[in-house]
Design a protein around this motif. Sequence first.
Motif, PDB file in Angstrom:
ATOM      1  N   ILE A   1      57.723 134.903 -13.280  1.00  0.00           N
ATOM      2  CA  ILE A   1      58.273 134.360 -12.471  1.00  0.00           C
ATOM      3  C   ILE A   1      57.981 134.297 -10.949  1.00  0.00           C
ATOM      4  O   ILE A   1      58.081 133.031 -10.215  1.00  0.00           O
ATOM      5  CB  ILE A   1      59.568 133.854 -12.861  1.00  0.00           C
ATOM      6  CG1 ILE A   1      60.639 134.415 -12.096  1.00  0.00           C
ATOM      7  CG2 ILE A   1      59.872 132.636 -14.410  1.00  0.00           C
ATOM      8  CD1 ILE A   1      61.738 133.568 -12.475  1.00  0.00           C
ATOM      9  N   SER A   2      58.199 135.337 -10.577  1.00  0.00           N
ATOM     10  CA  SER A   2      58.122 135.946  -9.199  1.00  0.00           C
ATOM     11  C   SER A   2      56.549 134.912  -8.071  1.00  0.00           C
ATOM     12  O   SER A   2      55.550 135.280  -9.242  1.00  0.00           O
ATOM     13  CB  SER A   2      58.330 137.409  -8.732  1.00  0.00           C
ATOM     14  OG  SER A   2      57.350 138.304  -9.271  1.00  0.00           O
ATOM     15  N   MET A   3      56.170 134.763  -7.548  1.00  0.00           N
ATOM     16  CA  MET A   3      54.628 135.188  -6.379  1.00  0.00           C
ATOM     17  C   MET A   3      53.961 136.280  -6.287  1.00  0.00           C
ATOM     18  O   MET A   3      55.385 137.277  -5.980  1.00  0.00           O
ATOM     19  CB  MET A   3      54.817 133.780  -5.531  1.00  0.00           C
ATOM     20  CG  MET A   3      55.393 132.007  -6.144  1.00  0.00           C
ATOM     21  SD  MET A   3      55.592 131.634  -4.207  1.00  0.00           S
ATOM     22  CE  MET A   3      53.630 131.404  -4.269  1.00  0.00           C
ATOM     23  N   SER A   4      52.832 136.292  -6.676  1.00  0.00           N
ATOM     24  CA  SER A   4      52.163 137.133  -6.831  1.00  0.00           C
ATOM     25  C   SER A   4      51.612 137.618  -4.173  1.00  0.00           C
ATOM     26  O   SER A   4      51.853 136.729  -4.020  1.00  0.00           O
ATOM     27  CB  SER A   4      50.827 137.543  -6.452  1.00  0.00           C
ATOM     28  OG  SER A   4      49.619 138.108  -6.065  1.00  0.00           O
ATOM     29  N   GLY A   5      53.127 138.486  -4.996  1.00  0.00           N
ATOM     30  CA  GLY A   5      52.717 139.495  -3.144  1.00  0.00           C
ATOM     31  C   GLY A   5      54.825 139.577  -2.468  1.00  0.00           C
ATOM     32  O   GLY A   5      54.593 139.436  -1.394  1.00  0.00           O
ATOM     33  N   ASP A   6      55.315 139.115  -3.569  1.00  0.00           N
ATOM     34  CA  ASP A   6      56.329 139.340  -3.081  1.00  0.00           C
ATOM     35  C   ASP A   6      56.827 140.343  -3.412  1.00  0.00           C
ATOM     36  O   ASP A   6      57.674 140.582  -4.307  1.00  0.00           O
ATOM     37  CB  ASP A   6      57.245 137.470  -4.117  1.00  0.00           C
ATOM     38  CG  ASP A   6      58.879 137.857  -3.436  1.00  0.00           C
ATOM     39  OD1 ASP A   6      59.295 138.061  -2.647  1.00  0.00           O
ATOM     40  OD2 ASP A   6      59.645 136.771  -4.563  1.00  0.00           O
ATOM     41  N   ALA A   7      57.213 140.340  -1.819  1.00  0.00           N
ATOM     42  CA  ALA A   7      57.788 142.127  -2.304  1.00  0.00           C
ATOM     43  C   ALA A   7      58.940 142.545  -2.000  1.00  0.00           C
ATOM     44  O   ALA A   7      59.414 143.290  -2.734  1.00  0.00           O
ATOM     45  CB  ALA A   7      57.353 142.666  -0.494  1.00  0.00           C
TER      46      ALA A   7
END
Length: 541
Positions: free
Chosen positions: A434-440
């Motif tokens: 569920i995390s967005m792409s690039g969410d460090a």
Amino acid sequence: RLLRFRARARQEMSQAAAERSALLHVPLSGLPPRVEGDKALGDILDVREGRYVDILRKSGLYQGVLEQCAKHGGDGVAAAMDGQVTEYLKTKSTDPEGQLSALVTAVACAKLFAQLNFTGPSIDASSFVDASVEKEAKSLLVLSGEDIAPSTQGAFPLLLSRCILGKGQMLPSVSFCATWWSARVAWLHQSVFNTNIQPLREVAMTAWASLLTKLKESPKSIPETINNSSELKAGLCIEAAQCFSAYYDHLKATSLLQDALGYTKGEVKVTGLLGKRTKYQEKSLAQLVVQCSSDKALLENHRKESQVRKQLAAKLAKAIPSTEKKATAEKEGQAEKKQEKSDGHDDGTQEKKKAAAIPSVPKEKGGDTPDKSAPDTSDTCPEDRLYVSEVALQSEYILENINLDEKQQQDPSSQVSLIERCVVLLMAVFKKKISMSGDAISSEECLALVRHVLNTNPSAESGAKSWAVTMSALFYRSMWEAPDSELSARALGQLEEIKNYFVQEMKATEEVKEISQGLSAFRSLDMFWCFLPCMFEVRMA
């Protein structure tokens, strides 16, 4: 009085069949005392020990369906299968043992499909199905206009398993376990698609809703063997959570993971502790860490079960090396003979080819030490050969593991049960989904969770190490570390190690048949609890 006696006898037979069907879910530990030594357990033990093809060869239901499908062929395969299964189950409507036999056949088919597409070792499909029937069955797996993975094997067993379990109303004596396995088969079928399939979603959601309702509202309606096992009830919640997450109901999936921890009285929390993450860090900073605790009674059960697993692992480890060495020697001999035939004379070209084939040894910066990215297995225990080797991190400044301050380090004697490790792994998978792409921040949290699974993994020698959980954790860690420039070398090396592990897998010939069966059973013990990736997914990575 005679009618009452017959009704009571039929009810007792149904209860006995239900208890024996529950053994298909029980881990590898000892059987419940009340059914141990039962002659009817033969086929169930065959399933648990990986003899799937042997079960299908002597199954009247499987052989009857296979004969009818081969007879009709082409477009008549689906109708022939459905008709034969329906006719067989009608004749067993008042026979609990016959219904249990049908369930065992369906489970053997599902496990055989899992062996061919998830765990290995690979086997020749001609040993259990005709090529023409298998080809038609593969076309019948296509749903909603979506193509399945080209490398899918064992389509006919999966199709038959779906057909049998889809008629769960005709298996009343083993209905709970039949429903559970129908949900598993729907997940296996979904795994060969790149997108979610609505018909499979409906089957899976209906099955899990029924199972969870019985588990929470009417526990007396489920087999006693399952109802008395906190681990099996937690496992059911874990499997259901994977299904809900796959179809993007993440709130329900997270809730089910908490229910699983409630059954086992475990605890998982993500927190911050002072420590060092790099080699040159002088001051301790807050680091993201995972802390787990497991119930002592559950750990004691795992300790007993690990003794059984340890014996099986030791037996397999002794047999595998000699087989691999023989296969390697045969391949080398064939390669040498082929080389001799292709080169009629030696004009120096042969020596040049050999010299060119020898790769140069890479050097690390600042020294002449060879690269140690590949682990040295010369001194490891024999049981380590059963698992994929873990590639060490070769970084100039990042530590392999966070170095926590002494006051905040976890008690080294504390242990984490298999259920807690599975929950932690699924928390990472769900978070990443569920995390967005690039969410460090989310990526770092997911990596912290999956690293905790690997750091708390028992040793192979102990017998408590899970092949499926280890494989899943290594695969997901590699996929998530790949975008990081400092960690990408380890990620790619680990994926290469996983690929080579399956490429070098020995074939299930008659000579190593028993070893192959044991390996399949050993690897599939916990495969439904850890989002195990299928082989074509590994090859794509």
